[in-house]
Write an enzyme that holds these catalytic residues in place. Structure first.
Site, PDB file in Angstrom:
ATOM      1  N   MET A 121       1.933  12.777 -68.033  1.00 43.75           N
ATOM      2  CA  MET A 121       2.561  11.987 -67.097  1.00 43.75           C
ATOM      3  C   MET A 121       2.125  12.291 -65.590  1.00 43.75           C
ATOM      4  SD  MET A 121       4.181  10.000 -69.136  1.00 43.75           S
ATOM      5  CE  MET A 121       5.197   8.874 -67.895  1.00 43.75           C
ATOM      6  N   ASN A 137      -7.524   7.948 -72.755  1.00 49.01           N
ATOM      7  CA  ASN A 137      -5.906   7.848 -72.714  1.00 49.01           C
ATOM      8  C   ASN A 137      -5.429   6.689 -73.424  1.00 49.01           C
ATOM      9  OD1 ASN A 137      -3.459   8.255 -71.304  1.00 49.01           O
ATOM     10  ND2 ASN A 137      -3.713   6.424 -70.158  1.00 49.01           N
ATOM     11  N   HIS A 158      -2.229   3.760 -73.489  1.00 40.27           N
ATOM     12  CA  HIS A 158      -1.301   3.206 -72.706  1.00 40.27           C
ATOM     13  C   HIS A 158      -0.675   2.408 -73.616  1.00 40.27           C
ATOM     14  CE1 HIS A 158       0.412   1.717 -69.293  1.00 40.27           C
ATOM     15  NE2 HIS A 158       0.176   0.548 -69.329  1.00 40.27           N
TER      16      HIS A 158
HETATM   17  C1  GRF Z   1       3.306   6.874 -75.328  1.00 44.31           C
HETATM   18  O1  GRF Z   1       3.956   5.451 -75.584  1.00 44.31           O
HETATM   19  C2  GRF Z   1       2.095   6.842 -74.566  1.00 44.31           C
HETATM   20  O2  GRF Z   1       1.252   5.537 -75.003  1.00 44.31           O
HETATM   21  C3  GRF Z   1       2.416   6.771 -73.196  1.00 44.31           C
HETATM   22  O3  GRF Z   1       3.385   7.890 -73.375  1.00 44.31           O
HETATM   23  C4  GRF Z   1       3.833   7.916 -74.361  1.00 44.31           C
HETATM   24  C5  GRF Z   1       3.988   9.174 -75.006  1.00 44.31           C
HETATM   25  O4  GRF Z   1       4.510   9.443 -76.287  1.00 44.31           O
HETATM   26  N1  GRF Z   1       0.976   7.086 -72.525  1.00 44.31           N
HETATM   27  P1  GRF Z   1       4.088  10.694 -77.126  1.00 44.31           P
HETATM   28  O5  GRF Z   1       4.563  12.077 -76.278  1.00 44.31           O
HETATM   29  O6  GRF Z   1       2.789  10.631 -77.608  1.00 44.31           O
HETATM   30  O7  GRF Z   1       5.139  10.664 -78.121  1.00 44.31           O
END
Ligand code: GRF
Length: 234
Positions: A93, A110, A112
């Site tokens: 993040m 990545n 998304h």
């Molecule tokens: C996912 O929806 C991903 O696409 C986004 O953040 C979320 C992460 O979820 N970038 P997780 O930590 O993989 O459960």
């Protein structure tokens, strides 16, 4: 078989996409091996999950560094310590500095939770609902300096059903993410999807088609594998 590509996953939280990648790479025929997980948050739930699957973890906390450049330099050093060849961002993040992105360009991907280039940024599911979209989904792309903007490798679409709320829609997209990310990583690790001249170039497919990298919703609302449909002969 070519040596499996040493892959490191960057997370900040839950780690469900991370777990999907680790599980796929559990098969020794998978072309990528997950050699480590790095989190910028010590409290990330994904760290425990990775450790329970026997994967080495490191915490590189934001707060331990005076600025973004120093933090990203430490991330880079940790990636090199792991001998990473491919980096997967999975719910990481924090925006990366240009310096780090450039070092890993073409080798960093990545996921998304939207069909890019629509809905870059946060809160994609609520924004899809607010916009009245009938189709939503997820994208795996190469990471470039601009946020959620790099060349697309794979996408999966899901329907927005009448009565959906953020919770039901995000759960449907998350299921699609878990199926899509390992397929995209496989392609990159095999060298079949490469970033060239700012685009994704695909090569060496056994047969033309979507190769499972594009899915769209069927009547039941579940994603449909278009590649399987293309092979279908009545
Ligand atoms: C996912 O929806 C991903 O696409 C986004 O953040 C979320 C992460 O979820 N970038 P997780 O930590 O993989 O459960």
């Amino acid at each position: 078989m070519n040596p499996r590509k040493r892959t490191v996953i960057l997370i900040s939280g839950r780690g469900s996409n991370m777990a999907a990648l680790i599980d796929a790479a559990d098969d020794s025929n998978f072309p990528a091996e997950i050699v480590g997980v790095i989190s910028d948050k010590a409290e990330a739930a994904g760290l425990g999950l990775a450790a329970s699957k026997g994967i080495a973890t490191r915490v590189v906390s934001r707060g331990d560094f005076p600025n973004k450049e120093a933090h990203d330099a430490a991330i880079d050093a940790t990636l090199r310590e792991f001998g990473a060849e491919i980096v997967c961002l999975a719910g990481y993040m924090r925006l990366l500095t240009n310096g780090l992105v450039e070092k890993w360009q073409g080798r960093m991907i990545n996921i998304h939770p939207a069909l890019l280039p629509l809905l870059k940024g946060l809160d994609t599911h609520q924004r899809a609902l607010d916009a009245g979209l009938r189709i939503h989904g997820c994208t795996v792309h190469f990471v470039t300096a601009a946020m959620d903007d790099g060349p697309i490798i794979a996408q999966s679409a899901v329907p927005v059903l009448i009565g959906d709320d953020e919770k039901t829609l995000s759960a449907r997209v998350l299921g699609a993410e878990h199926a899509l990310y390992p397929k995209a990583l496989r392609l990159v690790a095999e060298g079949k999807a490469r970033m060239e001249g700012g685009r994704t170039v695909f090569s060496d497919f056994e047969a033309p088609g979507h190769n499972g990298l594009v899915t769209s919703p069927g009547p039941s609302g579940d994603p449909v594998d278009l590649e399987a449909l293309a092979r279908f002969t009545p």
